[in-house]
Write a protein that holds these residues in place. Structure first.
Motif, short mmCIF file in Angstrom:
data_model
loop_
_atom_site.label_atom_id
_atom_site.label_comp_id
_atom_site.label_asym_id
_atom_site.label_seq_id
_atom_site.Cartn_x
_atom_site.Cartn_y
_atom_site.Cartn_z
N GLY A 106 -3.58 4.08 -13.13
CA GLY A 106 -1.81 4.43 -14.54
C GLY A 106 -2.33 3.66 -15.52
N SER A 107 -1.09 4.13 -16.09
CA SER A 107 -0.88 3.21 -17.53
C SER A 107 0.43 2.38 -17.24
N ALA A 108 0.54 1.94 -16.46
CA ALA A 108 1.38 0.47 -15.41
C ALA A 108 0.72 0.36 -14.57
N GLU A 109 1.36 -0.36 -13.16
CA GLU A 109 0.71 -1.00 -12.09
C GLU A 109 0.03 0.44 -11.14
N ASN A 110 -1.21 -0.54 -11.04
CA ASN A 110 -2.11 0.56 -10.12
C ASN A 110 -1.79 0.31 -8.93
N VAL A 111 -1.46 1.73 -8.19
CA VAL A 111 -0.95 1.49 -6.44
C VAL A 111 -2.09 1.67 -5.72
N ILE A 112 -2.09 1.81 -4.00
CA ILE A 112 -2.40 2.20 -2.48
C ILE A 112 -1.82 2.69 -2.06
N TYR A 113 -1.58 3.78 -1.50
CA TYR A 113 -1.06 4.46 -1.01
C TYR A 113 -1.52 4.44 0.56
N LYS A 114 -1.02 3.74 1.35
CA LYS A 114 -1.47 3.96 2.82
C LYS A 114 -1.50 5.19 3.56
N ASN A 115 -2.98 5.19 4.43
CA ASN A 115 -2.71 6.38 5.27
C ASN A 115 -2.62 6.21 7.04
N LEU A 116 -0.71 7.02 7.25
CA LEU A 116 -0.59 6.02 8.13
C LEU A 116 -0.99 6.34 9.49
N GLY A 117 -1.65 7.55 9.39
CA GLY A 117 -2.24 8.67 10.42
C GLY A 117 -1.26 10.13 10.06
N ALA A 118 -0.08 9.58 10.59
CA ALA A 118 0.58 11.23 11.12
C ALA A 118 0.89 11.62 9.23
#
Length: 396
Positions: free
Chosen positions: A166-178
């Motif tokens: 996006g227009s600031a920091e890029n991020v990654i959301y982790k898939n925890l399985g649940a």
């Protein structure tokens, strides 16, 4: 009777000869694709993104459309019929700019991830045997301005994670399985204006690389231990307003080359030579248009992907043919219509094995340009235009 049979046989041979000649002419033209748009959705949309996948498990590709300040919508494909009766819409009305259809739960059904802007949370609607949930079952803990999303298993644990640019920091959301962790497990060290993202193995070492298209310079990062490294391995030589990127092997050397779609500038190809993308593009488009979406797509089925670009600001969409690894300098195909196109998918819409183009238009309809190469097992129907505005307008 025999004379009638001979006449019938001769007529059939002439018809087949005409058909073969027509096919040869289409192949010679370089882009066997209809220039006339076929309207798929009954609603006049102000679409910001378009993704296609088999949402309901019937074997047909459905259409998901990102809307701004309105519910996101999905039109289910009933063997070429995208009529209003088969429409799904989200319960939330968010400022969505990017979508991903991917299986985040591991049940084989694509879920819908919505990347939202104007300081809103990103959301996930879960798909199940009972259908896609209208109410989002997950929201990110952080509010951001998301322009681009990418579903990918970054840490190679067998579960799909999600990148949000996006227009600031890029991020990654982790898939925890649940489910996805609402708190990002990676935040980029730089604040950049990202509009496009892709991932691929670029030099044969089995290591994935993250490719980020920005308003600025574009960058490529090596992914190590599930995370993009701090420093890029390549930075584009020039500043561009890049809105779309794609990876594909245009010259048949086995390396994924980088296709870049720019706004108000020529589109570009950077050739990949064993991981080295060089100091400049090996191809630029003849026109500096307003490209919002760009794809490698092999329309002629010759093994060399062509360049398809979807353009904004009431410009026609265009295709540059790739002839045995040489991309032509002028477009071989231009659409009959000129609209504000925001997104494009290159898919087999009608099940005939050939690539069609589906685009979403802001202040318009989702339309298709169908391949002319093969007959289809079912006919994609023209949907009557209802004229209702499902999505609110936004010009980016």
């Amino acid at each position: 009777m025999k004379r009638k049979q001979r006449l019938l046989t001769a007529a059939m041979l002439m018809a087949f000869a005409a058909l073969f000649a027509s096919a040869q002419a289409i192949q010679a033209a370089g882009t066997p694709l209809s220039t006339e748009p076929l309207v798929l959705t009954p609603d006049a949309l102000s679409a910001q993104d378009l993704k296609m996948a088999d949402v309901d498990g019937d074997g047909n590709l459905d259409i998901a459309v990102a809307c701004y300040n309105s519910p996101n919508v999905i039109y289910l494909n009933r063997y070429g019929d995208f009529s209003l009766y088969s429409k799904w819409q989200s319960a939330e009305s968010d400022y969505t700019l990017a979508l991903s259809l991917a299986d985040f739960t591991g049940d084989g059904l694509p879920d819908l991830f919505s990347g939202n802007s104007v300081g809103q949370n990103n959301r996930l609607n879960i798909n199940s045997a009972g259908g896609l949930s209208q109410v989002a079952s997950w929201s990110s803990s952080d509010a951001r301005w998301t322009n681009a999303v990418l579903a990918y298993d970054f840490d190679a644990d067998g579960k799909i994670d999600i990148f949000s640019g996006g227009s600031a920091e890029n991020v990654i959301y982790k898939n925890l399985g649940a489910g996805l962790d609402p708190v990002p497990f990676w935040v980029s060290p730089r604040r950049i204006d990202t509009r496009a993202v892709a991932v691929g193995e670029l030099n044969g070492d089995g290591v994935p690389y993250l490719v980020v298209g920005n308003i600025g310079v574009n960058r490529i990062y090596r992914i190590t231990a599930g995370l993009p490294e701090y420093d890029p391995v390549w930075t584009s030589p020039d500043w561009q307003a890049t809105y779309s990127i794609d990876l594909g092997d245009y010259d048949g050397d086995g390396d994924l080359d980088l296709l870049v779609g720019n706004l108000d500038a020529a589109d570009q190809v950077f050739a990949n030579n064993d991981g080295d993308f060089g100091d400049g593009p090996v191809w630029t488009s003849s026109e500096a248009g307003a490209t919002r979406s760009i794809r490698w797509c092999d329309f002629a089925e010759d093994g060399f992907p062509d360049v398809a670009m979807a353009n904004f600001r009431s410009q026609a969409n265009a295709i540059y043919s790739n002839v045995s690894g040489v991309i032509e300098t002028s477009p071989s195909w231009v659409s009959d219509d000129a609209a504000d196109t925001t997104a494009m998918e290159c898919v087999d819409l009608d099940g005939n094995g050939s690539k069609d183009v589906v685009v979403a238009n802001q202040d318009g309809y989702v339309v298709a340009y169908l391949s002319l190469l093969h007959s289809a097992p079912f006919i994609v129907q023209t949907t009557p235009r209802m004229g209702t505005q499902t999505c609110q307008g936004l010009r980016r």
